[in-house]
Design a protein around this motif. Sequence first.
Motif, PDB file in Angstrom:
ATOM      1  N   TYR A 126       0.816  -1.215   0.000  1.00  0.00           N
ATOM      2  CA  TYR A 126       0.000   0.000   0.000  1.00  0.00           C
ATOM      3  C   TYR A 126       0.854   1.271   0.000  1.00  0.00           C
ATOM      4  CZ  TYR A 126      -3.432  -3.416   1.688  1.00  0.00           C
ATOM      5  OH  TYR A 126      -4.237  -4.514   1.818  1.00  0.00           O
ATOM      6  N   LYS A 144      -1.179  -1.599   6.422  1.00  0.00           N
ATOM      7  CA  LYS A 144      -2.569  -1.601   5.955  1.00  0.00           C
ATOM      8  C   LYS A 144      -3.398  -0.570   6.740  1.00  0.00           C
ATOM      9  CE  LYS A 144      -6.134  -5.002   4.687  1.00  0.00           C
ATOM     10  NZ  LYS A 144      -7.356  -4.639   5.379  1.00  0.00           N
ATOM     11  N   ARG A 145      -3.194  -0.562   8.064  1.00  0.00           N
ATOM     12  CA  ARG A 145      -3.940   0.384   8.913  1.00  0.00           C
ATOM     13  C   ARG A 145      -3.550   1.832   8.604  1.00  0.00           C
ATOM     14  NH1 ARG A 145      -6.113  -2.038  13.844  1.00  0.00           N
ATOM     15  NH2 ARG A 145      -5.657  -4.265  13.916  1.00  0.00           N
ATOM     16  N   GLU A 163      -5.268   2.726   5.296  1.00  0.00           N
ATOM     17  CA  GLU A 163      -6.739   2.857   5.351  1.00  0.00           C
ATOM     18  C   GLU A 163      -7.209   3.974   6.289  1.00  0.00           C
ATOM     19  OE1 GLU A 163      -7.985  -1.106   6.371  1.00  0.00           O
ATOM     20  OE2 GLU A 163      -7.835  -1.812   4.287  1.00  0.00           O
ATOM     21  N   GLN A 164      -6.380   4.285   7.304  1.00  0.00           N
ATOM     22  CA  GLN A 164      -6.682   5.362   8.262  1.00  0.00           C
ATOM     23  C   GLN A 164      -8.052   5.214   8.933  1.00  0.00           C
ATOM     24  OE1 GLN A 164      -5.431   9.363   7.019  1.00  0.00           O
ATOM     25  NE2 GLN A 164      -4.382   8.435   5.268  1.00  0.00           N
ATOM     26  N   LYS A 165      -8.402   3.972   9.287  1.00  0.00           N
ATOM     27  CA  LYS A 165      -9.631   3.749  10.083  1.00  0.00           C
ATOM     28  C   LYS A 165      -9.177   3.430  11.502  1.00  0.00           C
ATOM     29  CE  LYS A 165     -12.007   1.741   6.090  1.00  0.00           C
ATOM     30  NZ  LYS A 165     -12.103   0.450   5.373  1.00  0.00           N
TER      31      LYS A 165
END
Length: 448
Positions: A4, A129-130, A133-135
Motif C-alpha cells: 500500500y 494496511k492500517r 486505510e486510516q480507520k
Amino acid sequence: MGKYLPAFKAYDVRGKVPSEINPELAYQIGRAYADAVEAKTVCVGHDIRLSGPAIGEALSRGLNEGGVDVIDLGMVGTEMVYFATAFYGYDGGVMITASHNPPEYNGLKMVRAESRPISGDTGLDDIEKRAFEQKWERTGQGTVTKKDVYADFVTHLLNIVKPEELKPLKVLLDPGNGAAGVALNDLLPHLPLQVTKRHFEPDGNFPNGVPNPILEESRAGTVAALKSSSHDFGVAWDGDYDRCFFFDQHGNFIEGYYIVGLLAQAILTADPNHTIVYDPRLTWNTLDIVQRLGGRAEICKSGHAFIKEKMRAVDATYGGEMSAHHYFKSHWYCDSGMIPFLLVARLVSATGRSLGDLVGEMIRNYPCSGEVNSEVADVKTVIARIEAEYGPKGEVSHIDGLSVEYPTWRFNLRGSNTEPVIRLNVESRGDEALMHEKTAELLAKIRA
C-alpha cells in the motif's frame, strides 16, 4: 511488502524525505501502531538525520491520539531504543533512522515489548494496511515525557564487559559524524583505553560522507589514519551504530565473516558453555572456532527477525551475520554496535595477541570471496541452473538460498529480497587460489 505504501519494506519503513516518508505518514504510522500493538507506553528515538525530530514529533502525536504515552529519548542509536524498550519494560519502541542510506532518506524501525522485532510477518504488514486505510480504533490523549537513558545504557554495557578486563590498548574510533560519538563520550571515561577520536561530532549534514564503512570510500579516512599512526586496532560505525566495523593495527579492513568468528571466540574463551548462531553464507571458520572451544553452533537463515527468533529458541548467547549485525542474549537478543567493540577489546587484552594476528590465522585457514553481487534477469532460474550443475557432486542445503559444499570448498548463492540481484559467497579450506578460481568460475556461469 510496500503493498500500500512504498516506504514499507520487509523489516522496516524506509524511503526518501519528503516524497516517501514525511510527518504526515509518521502520524499515520503512530495511529496504526497504537491500534495494532495495543501499546500503552512506547519510547521513540531518532539518529542524527535532520528530518528526524519532525518525523518523531508527528509519530508521537499519532501515538498520543491513539492513547499511547510516549517516552522521548531524543538523539540515540538504534540499540538504545532496543535497550530502553526492554530495560524499562515499555510496550514498544520506535527508532527513526535510515541507517547507512544517503542523507535524503529516513525510516522507522519498530519493536514491541521485550524489543521483539516487528517485521513483515510479525505485524508490519498490519501496520502498513492500517496506516493506508486510516480507520482508527483507539482514541485517547497520551503524554510525551523526555528521558535521558545514556547513563543506564552505559551501565548496561559495563555489566557485559567490565573495565578491569581491559588493558590500556590504543584504539582509533570513528563514528563518522553519526550518533555513536555521543554514546562513546559517555562510555569512554569508564574504560582504561587510550583513544584517538575521529569524526565524533554528530552532524546530520554528513560533512565527511554518509557513515557506511562497508563501502571502501567511506572507510578510506579511517584506514589512512591507522596507517599513519600506531594503534592496536580501529573501529568505525554506521550512522545509527547498530553495526560496527573493525580494522587491524595496520589499517586492514576485516571482513564481517571473520568478526563473527572473533566474537564467538571472545565469548567462548571466557566460558565455553554457550550456543552461537551463525548464517549459511560463510560457515567453516565459525564452526571451527566453536567446535575447538567447546561451544555449540546453530545455523539460521540470515535476517534479523530469523536470527532473533532462533536465538530465543536455542537459548543462544550470540548470533552473528557477516553483514556486521551482531546479536546478544545480554542485549535482549538484539543487535548492538557497542558490545562487539568491547568484546574485541577484551579478547585482545586477554590473549595479548594483536587483532591482525587473531584474524590473520582465520583468513589463512578459510579464505573467502566476500559477498559478490550480480544483476540477473531471473534469480530463480539462475539458482536452479547452478544447482543442477553443482548440486549432484556436493552436499546441498536450502536454509538460505542455495549452499553447496565439497571437501575443500563451498559456496552460497541467494537472491536479494528487493532487486533482481544474486549474492555469491565462496570459501575454501586454506587454499586462496582455489577460492579465487571457483569464484571466477561461478560468476562466469551466473552472468552468462
